[in-house]
Scaffold this active site. Structure first.
Site, PDB file in Angstrom:
ATOM      1  N   TRP A 166       0.794  -1.231   0.000  1.00 47.83           N
ATOM      2  CA  TRP A 166       0.000   0.000   0.000  1.00 47.83           C
ATOM      3  C   TRP A 166       0.822   1.275   0.000  1.00 47.83           C
ATOM      4  O   TRP A 166       0.276   2.357  -0.167  1.00 47.83           O
ATOM      5  CB  TRP A 166      -0.916   0.023   1.239  1.00 47.83           C
ATOM      6  CG  TRP A 166      -0.191  -0.341   2.507  1.00 47.83           C
ATOM      7  CD1 TRP A 166      -0.207  -1.570   3.129  1.00 47.83           C
ATOM      8  CD2 TRP A 166       0.679   0.481   3.306  1.00 47.83           C
ATOM      9  NE1 TRP A 166       0.604  -1.545   4.245  1.00 47.83           N
ATOM     10  CE2 TRP A 166       1.151  -0.303   4.375  1.00 47.83           C
ATOM     11  CE3 TRP A 166       1.098   1.810   3.217  1.00 47.83           C
ATOM     12  CZ2 TRP A 166       2.029   0.185   5.351  1.00 47.83           C
ATOM     13  CZ3 TRP A 166       1.979   2.302   4.177  1.00 47.83           C
ATOM     14  CH2 TRP A 166       2.432   1.493   5.223  1.00 47.83           C
ATOM     15  N   LYS A 190      -2.830  -8.493  -7.426  1.00 46.70           N
ATOM     16  CA  LYS A 190      -3.592  -8.508  -6.170  1.00 46.70           C
ATOM     17  C   LYS A 190      -3.171  -7.247  -5.422  1.00 46.70           C
ATOM     18  O   LYS A 190      -2.019  -7.089  -5.029  1.00 46.70           O
ATOM     19  CB  LYS A 190      -3.232  -9.768  -5.357  1.00 46.70           C
ATOM     20  CG  LYS A 190      -4.321 -10.255  -4.429  1.00 46.70           C
ATOM     21  CD  LYS A 190      -4.675  -9.310  -3.294  1.00 46.70           C
ATOM     22  CE  LYS A 190      -3.699  -9.459  -2.129  1.00 46.70           C
ATOM     23  NZ  LYS A 190      -4.009  -8.455  -1.056  1.00 46.70           N
ATOM     24  N   GLU A 264      10.649  -8.117  -3.527  1.00 48.00           N
ATOM     25  CA  GLU A 264      11.195  -6.837  -3.079  1.00 48.00           C
ATOM     26  C   GLU A 264      10.684  -6.650  -1.664  1.00 48.00           C
ATOM     27  O   GLU A 264       9.492  -6.439  -1.462  1.00 48.00           O
ATOM     28  CB  GLU A 264      10.725  -5.725  -4.030  1.00 48.00           C
ATOM     29  CG  GLU A 264      11.672  -4.538  -4.056  1.00 48.00           C
ATOM     30  CD  GLU A 264      11.296  -3.479  -3.041  1.00 48.00           C
ATOM     31  OE1 GLU A 264      11.796  -3.579  -1.890  1.00 48.00           O
ATOM     32  OE2 GLU A 264      10.526  -2.581  -3.377  1.00 48.00           O
ATOM     33  N   CYS A 299      10.489   1.371   1.863  1.00 45.34           N
ATOM     34  CA  CYS A 299      11.460   0.294   2.149  1.00 45.34           C
ATOM     35  C   CYS A 299      12.882   0.829   2.157  1.00 45.34           C
ATOM     36  O   CYS A 299      13.748   0.271   2.788  1.00 45.34           O
ATOM     37  CB  CYS A 299      11.391  -0.846   1.142  1.00 45.34           C
ATOM     38  SG  CYS A 299       9.967  -0.915   0.128  1.00 45.34           S
ATOM     39  N   GLU A 401      12.345  -2.959  10.781  1.00 42.26           N
ATOM     40  CA  GLU A 401      11.777  -1.959   9.886  1.00 42.26           C
ATOM     41  C   GLU A 401      10.539  -1.348  10.558  1.00 42.26           C
ATOM     42  O   GLU A 401       9.571  -2.044  10.843  1.00 42.26           O
ATOM     43  CB  GLU A 401      11.391  -2.630   8.566  1.00 42.26           C
ATOM     44  CG  GLU A 401      11.094  -1.630   7.495  1.00 42.26           C
ATOM     45  CD  GLU A 401      10.796  -2.279   6.152  1.00 42.26           C
ATOM     46  OE1 GLU A 401      10.212  -3.370   6.131  1.00 42.26           O
ATOM     47  OE2 GLU A 401      11.143  -1.674   5.120  1.00 42.26           O
ATOM     48  N   GLY A 474      15.531  -9.028  -0.344  1.00 41.51           N
ATOM     49  CA  GLY A 474      14.812  -9.562  -1.501  1.00 41.51           C
ATOM     50  C   GLY A 474      15.653 -10.320  -2.490  1.00 41.51           C
ATOM     51  O   GLY A 474      16.842 -10.568  -2.288  1.00 41.51           O
TER      52      GLY A 474
END
Ligand code: ADP
Length: 499
Positions: A166, A190, A264, A299, A401, A474
């Protein structure tokens, strides 16, 4: 192809209602098979702005079947023609930048001027960029034997499942669908539960140009819709952006079918500021790098800033002053720099980390900017940016994170110490170093463990520059020609005996 040309709808609430309860499958907007839906909430006010159709396994099946059918003819088009159509989508989207920017602001709480309008523009730009690469799907000729012609050829994989988060849903969707489509695949996206509307609108606009079934998008939750998409036997490749935990689940499901994945995932990106750095530039780089305008929901956020001890205090003071000057407020207001956190769940999580930092012995929390005064925003998920000093690199604040407007500034003595601490992380997405010394800069580019290392700048993802992490950040790259070739095609070796 949708028949009527869509006109931009500049009232985001009206558009949100119009897109309510819809999936986009085989070129048509349809409700979920179960008829179920879930609320979409404006995080700046907690008002419900729409309901999103709750796609589940039967919807996944219908979408994948439509994609499989459509992909056969799509793959037969010349690559350049597919590229032309994707570019056409980009051009069309350019006409819808404002409506998409308003919609994404309404559903995510990101400020329209500093974030959403930029993202909507970049979305269109990524389509135009990849659209130009349709004739670059080249193979090789291999010297083998006289009288034999040996070549490799790049072929599409088939149906790609693309799962997106999002935080920058349009950009991250573009990095997946544009190369996948140009390479000759069909896609089933999705969307993230928190931000299903703007991406649906963008796909609806693209479906005016693309043949039906080539680009489908489902909303729904992770286990109920994302997992069946990964597991579907008609899906030949999954590309995912999200958390490390979910990324690992996706990887395991894909392993069961032995299909390729691109992941990722997260980051805890270090920024090293040497004593000789241009201080003002470095401070500006920290503001951009930490994505304060996106509430730190990135990120690549520069969430660990290592500053050499001689300039530490000056750096902290200047950074605080810069962030103080940023305005928190109504995300749809042009004057606003900083909007809201996406959801109650993230809001609580970020607050939890701030509390943890405040309770850490020796730590100082510098709260920046000011909460919005407007009473109608009283229920919004606003969090004042926080700069922590006096936190060690082994503190949870520096290891995990946070995905919020929280950064830690850590003092270091010498360069070796900075490199060691910067690399002491499970993540390896991005890193920057700020110095005037060429030798130090070059050495750091070789030693920093990250997929993207920048010197004296903190740019965001750029079209045609491979982007993607190492370690827990990733697998694979996005955003470039090579990433399209490596991640959305498969190679066939062909030997012709001409003797
Ligand atoms: P975040 O913490 O940012 O929401 P997630 O990794 O949970 O990160 O979500 C990223 C995307 O992955 C979302 O679209 C979400 O619905 C989807 N997702 C979550 N769980 C699963 C799962 N088990 N299988 C496939 N997709 C999932």
């Amino acid at each position: 192809m949708l028949q009527n040309r869509l006109e931009p709808v500049l009232d985001p609430r009206a558009l949100a209602r119009e897109l309510s309860n819809k999936l986009l499958i085989d070129g048509a907007l349809v409700p979920a098979v179960t008829g179920r839906s879930f609320p979409v909430v404006n995080p700046a006010t907690q008002e419900q702005i729409a309901v999103a159709a709750e796609g589940t396994a039967p919807d996944v099946d219908v979408a994948v079947q439509a994609a499989r059918k459509a992909q056969k003819a799509w793959a037969k088009l010349a690559g350049r023609e597919r590229g032309r159509l994707v570019q056409e989508c980009g051009r069309l989207l350019n006409e819808h930048v404002e409506e998409i920017a308003r919609l994404i602001t309404l559903e995510t709480g990101k400020a329209i001027r500093t974030e959403s309008r930029v993202e909507a523009g970049v979305f269109a730009d990524v389509l135009v960029f990849y659209g130009g690469l349709g004739s670059e799907l080249k193979g090789e000729s291999v010297p083998f034997k006289p009288g034999m012609l040996t070549i490799t050829q790049r072929e599409p994989i088939g149906v790609v499942g693309a799962i997106i988060p999002w935080n920058v849903p349009l950009l991250l969707m573009a990095l997946k669908i544009a190369p996948a489509l140009v390479a000759g695949n069909a896609v089933v996206v999705k969307s993230a539960e928190e931000a299903p509307l703007a991406v649906l609108r963008a796909c609806q606009i693209m479906n005016q140009v693309l043949p039906p079934g080539i680009l489908n998008i489902l909303s729904g939750d992770g286990p109920g819709c994302g997992a069946p998409l990964v597991a579907h036997k008609g899906v030949g490749k999954v590309t995912f952006t999200g958390s490390v935990e979910t990324g690992k689940l996706v990887y395991k499901m894909a392993a069961d079918k032995l299909i390729p994945v691109t992941l990722e995932l997260g980051g805890k990106s270090p920024m090293i500021v040497m004593g000789d750095a241009d201080l003002d530039k470095a401070v500006e780089g920290a503001v951009i790098g930490m994505r304060f305008t996106r509430q730190g929901q990135s990120c690549t956020a520069a969430s660990r800033i290592f500053v050499q001890d001689g300039i530490h205090d000056a750096f902290v003071a200047k950074l605080k002053a810069k962030v103080d000057a940023m305005k928190m407020g109504d995300p749809l207001d042009e004057a606003t720099d900083i909007g809201t956190i996406i959801s109650k769940q993230q809001f609580d999580k970020v607050k939890g980390y701030i509390k943890l930092g405040e309770e850490t012995p020796g730590a100082t929390a510098l709260r920046c900017s000011a909460m919005p005064a407007d009473a109608k925003l009283g229920r919004g998920y606003f969090v004042q940016p926080v700069i922590f000093t006096g936190v060690a690199n082994d503190n949870r604040l520096c290891r995990e994170e946070i995905f919020g407007p929280v950064t830690c500034i850590l003092k270091f003595r010498d360069y070796e110490d900075a490199i060691r601490q910067a690399n002491d992380s499970e993540y390896g997405l991005a890193a920057t170093i700020w110095t005037r010394d060429l030798k130090t800069a070059l050495d750091a580019t070789q030693r920093l463990e990250a997929g993207l290392v920048q010197v004296n700048q903190n740019l965001v993802v750029q079209a045609n520059m491979s982007y993607g992490g190492v370690k827990s950040s990733g697998l694979g790259k996005e955003a470039s020609l090579e990433s399209m070739l490596e991640h959305f095609t498969q190679k066939k070796t062909i030997i012709l005996n001409l003797a």
